[in-house]
Design a protein around this motif. Sequence first.
Motif, PDB file in Angstrom:
ATOM      1  N   LYS A 181      -8.178  -8.539 -12.159  1.00  0.00           N
ATOM      2  CA  LYS A 181      -7.546  -7.375 -11.515  1.00  0.00           C
ATOM      3  C   LYS A 181      -6.056  -7.515 -11.772  1.00  0.00           C
ATOM      4  O   LYS A 181      -5.329  -8.089 -10.970  1.00  0.00           O
ATOM      5  CB  LYS A 181      -7.825  -7.388 -10.020  1.00  0.00           C
TER       6      LYS A 181
ATOM      7  N   GLN B 165      -5.053  -3.553 -11.998  1.00  0.00           N
ATOM      8  CA  GLN B 165      -5.414  -3.431 -10.589  1.00  0.00           C
ATOM      9  C   GLN B 165      -5.318  -1.985 -10.145  1.00  0.00           C
ATOM     10  O   GLN B 165      -4.321  -1.324 -10.406  1.00  0.00           O
ATOM     11  CB  GLN B 165      -4.449  -4.292  -9.776  1.00  0.00           C
ATOM     12  N   ARG B 166      -6.392  -1.483  -9.493  1.00  0.00           N
ATOM     13  CA  ARG B 166      -6.335  -0.102  -8.999  1.00  0.00           C
ATOM     14  C   ARG B 166      -5.666  -0.110  -7.639  1.00  0.00           C
ATOM     15  O   ARG B 166      -5.744  -1.109  -6.907  1.00  0.00           O
ATOM     16  CB  ARG B 166      -7.733   0.495  -8.863  1.00  0.00           C
TER      17      ARG B 166
ATOM     18  N   GLY C 275      -4.902  -0.034  -3.951  1.00  0.00           N
ATOM     19  CA  GLY C 275      -5.714  -0.340  -2.777  1.00  0.00           C
ATOM     20  C   GLY C 275      -6.724  -1.447  -2.980  1.00  0.00           C
ATOM     21  O   GLY C 275      -7.377  -1.877  -2.038  1.00  0.00           O
ATOM     22  N   ASP C 276      -6.875  -1.917  -4.197  1.00  0.00           N
ATOM     23  CA  ASP C 276      -7.834  -2.996  -4.437  1.00  0.00           C
ATOM     24  C   ASP C 276      -7.112  -4.331  -4.367  1.00  0.00           C
ATOM     25  O   ASP C 276      -6.390  -4.697  -5.288  1.00  0.00           O
ATOM     26  CB  ASP C 276      -8.463  -2.796  -5.822  1.00  0.00           C
ATOM     27  N   ASN C 277      -7.300  -5.055  -3.284  1.00  0.00           N
ATOM     28  CA  ASN C 277      -6.590  -6.318  -3.153  1.00  0.00           C
ATOM     29  C   ASN C 277      -7.478  -7.525  -3.362  1.00  0.00           C
ATOM     30  O   ASN C 277      -7.099  -8.647  -3.086  1.00  0.00           O
ATOM     31  CB  ASN C 277      -5.919  -6.401  -1.781  1.00  0.00           C
ATOM     32  N   LYS C 278      -8.686  -7.261  -3.813  1.00  0.00           N
ATOM     33  CA  LYS C 278      -9.617  -8.386  -4.001  1.00  0.00           C
ATOM     34  C   LYS C 278      -9.304  -9.147  -5.289  1.00  0.00           C
ATOM     35  O   LYS C 278      -8.612  -8.655  -6.164  1.00  0.00           O
ATOM     36  CB  LYS C 278     -11.039  -7.840  -4.023  1.00  0.00           C
TER      37      LYS C 278
END
Lengths: 580, 361
Positions: A349, B72-73, B75-78
Amino acid sequence: MTQAQLQETANIPALSEEPGIRKWQDYFGFNTDHKVIGIQYLVTTFIFYCIGGVMADLVRTELRTPEVDFVTPEVYNSLFTLHATIMIFLWIVPAGAGFANFLIPLMIGAKDMAFPRLNAVAFWMIPPAGLLLIASLVVGDAPDAGWTSYPPLSLVTGQVGEGIWIMSVLLLGTSSILGAINFLVTLLKMRIPGMGVHQMPLFCWAMFATSALTLVSTPVLAAGLILLAFDLIAGTTFFNPTGGGDPVVYQHMFWFYSHPAVYIMILPFFGAISEIIPVHSRKPIFGYKAIAYSSLAISFLGLIVWAHHMFTSGIPGWLRMFFMITTMIIAVPTGIKIFSWLATMWGGKIRLNTAMLFAIGFVGTFVIGGISGVMLAAVPFDIHVHDTYFVVAHLHYVLFGGSVLGIYAAIYHWFPKMTGRMVNEFWGKVHFALTIVGLNMTFLPMHKLGLMGMNRRIAQYDPKFTFLNEICTYGAYILAVSTFPFIINAIWSWLYGEKAGNNPWRALTLEWMTTSPPAIENFDQTPVLATGPYDYGLENANEGVPLSDPNPVLSAGPNSVLRADPDEPYPTIESELEKR
Amino acid sequence: MKIPTSIWTLLIGIVLTLASFWYGQNHGLLPAAATDEAVLVDGLFNAMMIVSTGIFLLVEGILIYSAFRYRQRAGDNKDGPPVEGNIPLEILWTAIPAIIVIGISVYSFDVYNEIGGFDPHAIHEAPMMNQESMAMPGSAMAATLSDTPPSTEPNLNQEKSDEAMQDPATAAVRNADQIPQLRNAPGVGSVAPTIGGTPDKAGKPAELQVNVTGLQYAWIFTYPETGITTGEMHVPIGREVQISMTANDVIHAFWVPEFRLKQDAIPGRQSEIRFTPQKAGDYTLICAELCGPYHGAMRAPVVVEPQEAFDKWMQEQLVASKETLNQAIAVNPADLSPNEFLAPYTKDMGIKPEILHQVHH
Ligand code: HEM
Ligand SMILES: [Cu+2]
Ligand SMILES: [Cu+2]
């Protein structure tokens, strides 16, 4: 005083009344705190980078036209000699030492380096050495035999300038030897209990490999330079052919250091990139051991490739084949690193902030330098392009696209830790975009120039190369402009930037487990390791265990994670003091 | 319709390979190839360009693809999946570069042999590390490599050097009383390092010999068979030429980009390269080793021409050199400084007066 007491006093920075609060004056004096020294290194070397960069742009301005019309040929030679010497010995090599100083003790949970005073001494050799070198310009007799300073040319050009050059490089070499000893001892002896070598962050592995390499190779350069100084000043003929000396022996001694020096310049940033990519990709580094051991492999192989700089000089035919093969082999551990970084990013990510962008830029441009490096190792081809702009292109893709982008990535990544404040991302990205454009515009055309027949270190060239040289020159101006957003951003953010908190990136290595900026002796109590440095994505990875936990061993447990919570301000020394 | 990943991989692989092959052959980055050797070197370069283009596209492609695809999108904090390694994959990407560099090494080795890098003549007759090297100042490092007692062999370097000095023109520019011949250079009186005769011509003398001397900032050519000295090199097509070179002040390097050959000319040593010109044309000999402020101006014309044209040029030179010699007959060229000796030639050689002035300062 006992040794221990001496150590205590040594660790207290001058002028500070309270722990954790440093005055700006501390950065301008003899201070033994490794963090102060680290920042002293980084700021000093950056200033030299700017000076070296101005020289680069003067060189490029001269090369905008085929004739010698901007400076005299003598001044031109001094300019590129000083440019290269400054960039190598006063910027990239010591900048690596600067990061190592700041980071190593934090990363291994130590209070300071093993020899804090030696550490400060090593730093304080750099400013005088640099000033000496630049003073030679003012004296009017600057060194002009290239940063390689091959005799007999270096013996027949100006004696004063050459002598100054030797002195200055000897000082800088001494400094890096002292630094290397310190890093090695610190890494071997000062890790917290429970941190085996395989729990060390990869930056520490990289610095271990770098320091070992420095210790083996630098003394050989020193020996070569001292003999050269005898030839220059005392009239001996070690290298001087008019007395029967052999100039080729100097080349062996010089490259025995100076080839490893390119690994001294790149390995620390391989290490830094291995820290930055996993944090911002939110994934464990792919192939930890492969990356760690490949640093050692590069460091060892780096010692047996030097003669690839001498393929067209005086070495026997068969020996060229030996050095071709050793040089080629280095591509393998380097390739392992690059593929591991790609695999780390794959499926992650990825936070595309400035630090990560520079890290991606590092991988992308370094690959080009690496590929042209393999080509240069092929003897029949190197014989064609040796000492041409193809080599200049190659070395800048490695040193600028590699080391310098690595330095920027590392600065953006650790800036919050060093200063306690965030950098401005917008201006960071502007800096990145300008740098990438300028870099490729300046150095990409040089490949073609070299292949077509433009040799290096010349102030005048064949008019048929004018067009490409103009592109290079304008690219160099863009590079010069690109540093302004960085400088302004760094100063402004340091003073007024958004407060960073202790662990803005939610990283797992130990340096993020303390305050930002870290307190004088780094950690309140010896930290306890409950996680590997890159355990991202593991189950309970988000439950922070505060460092000041009274009983960390028990509460941490074997699988829980020692990390600071990004939102909760970490207890600072100041707040601790208030409580008492 | 959703196309499976394996098909995508295959397609991308094919496109990558085709693109690499195309660019490797059509890069247009090299100047004309004017010798037999150059053609071989270009083959190696093109092969390396194919491989390089492939690796370049692959790495940059993956890098840019993953930076976009896996960013990273909001709101995605994973965290991402905790993949830490994959032994087969790691072995694979260790093996592939290893195979590539072995391949390039073997190809380079072959080309190197073809262009005469292993000419046995250059290696056999003189020991690699002449034992007397111990006695030479400055060769301490070389000496430690061998601890055999000093030999009494004749100094082959000296003999060869003396031979070259028979030619008065060479003697005049070689500066030999000031720069003694090194005896620890490997090879027969030469060098250092050599690109010698190609395997079929190894051990035989070359068809044409040219002595080349580099001095700040000019190249002097002498043809020992005829005694001609010029500032311009002419070589006939199709005959193997041997260049024996040295320098009389600092290190220079002999480089003709179209020949793909380069060799340092080192004071106190003799080095040599051999090549066979193939393509007629006017080229430039460039000094490729930093030799002082006017390094960039140190160039000399090189003409590759058919045998008849070469012979004609040689005749003209013989006439011209007689005239020059008549003027200078009263003085022994060896007594002149390079500056004085060169004066009659400078106009022909295109050396500007300010550069010549630079020679002795
Ligand atoms: C700021 C952008 C830079 C520009 C525009 C630039 C430009 C140049 C140019 C044009 C040359 C060739 C000089 C010549 O052959 O006459 C050169 C040489 C060199 N540069 Fe840079 N450079 C830059 C940054 C760097 C950096 C960051 C390093 C890091 C080590 C570096 C190291 C060198 C070295 C080692 C040489 C070889 C000098 C020699 O031939 O003796 N440069 N540079
Ligand atoms: Cu020269
Ligand atoms: Cu030169």
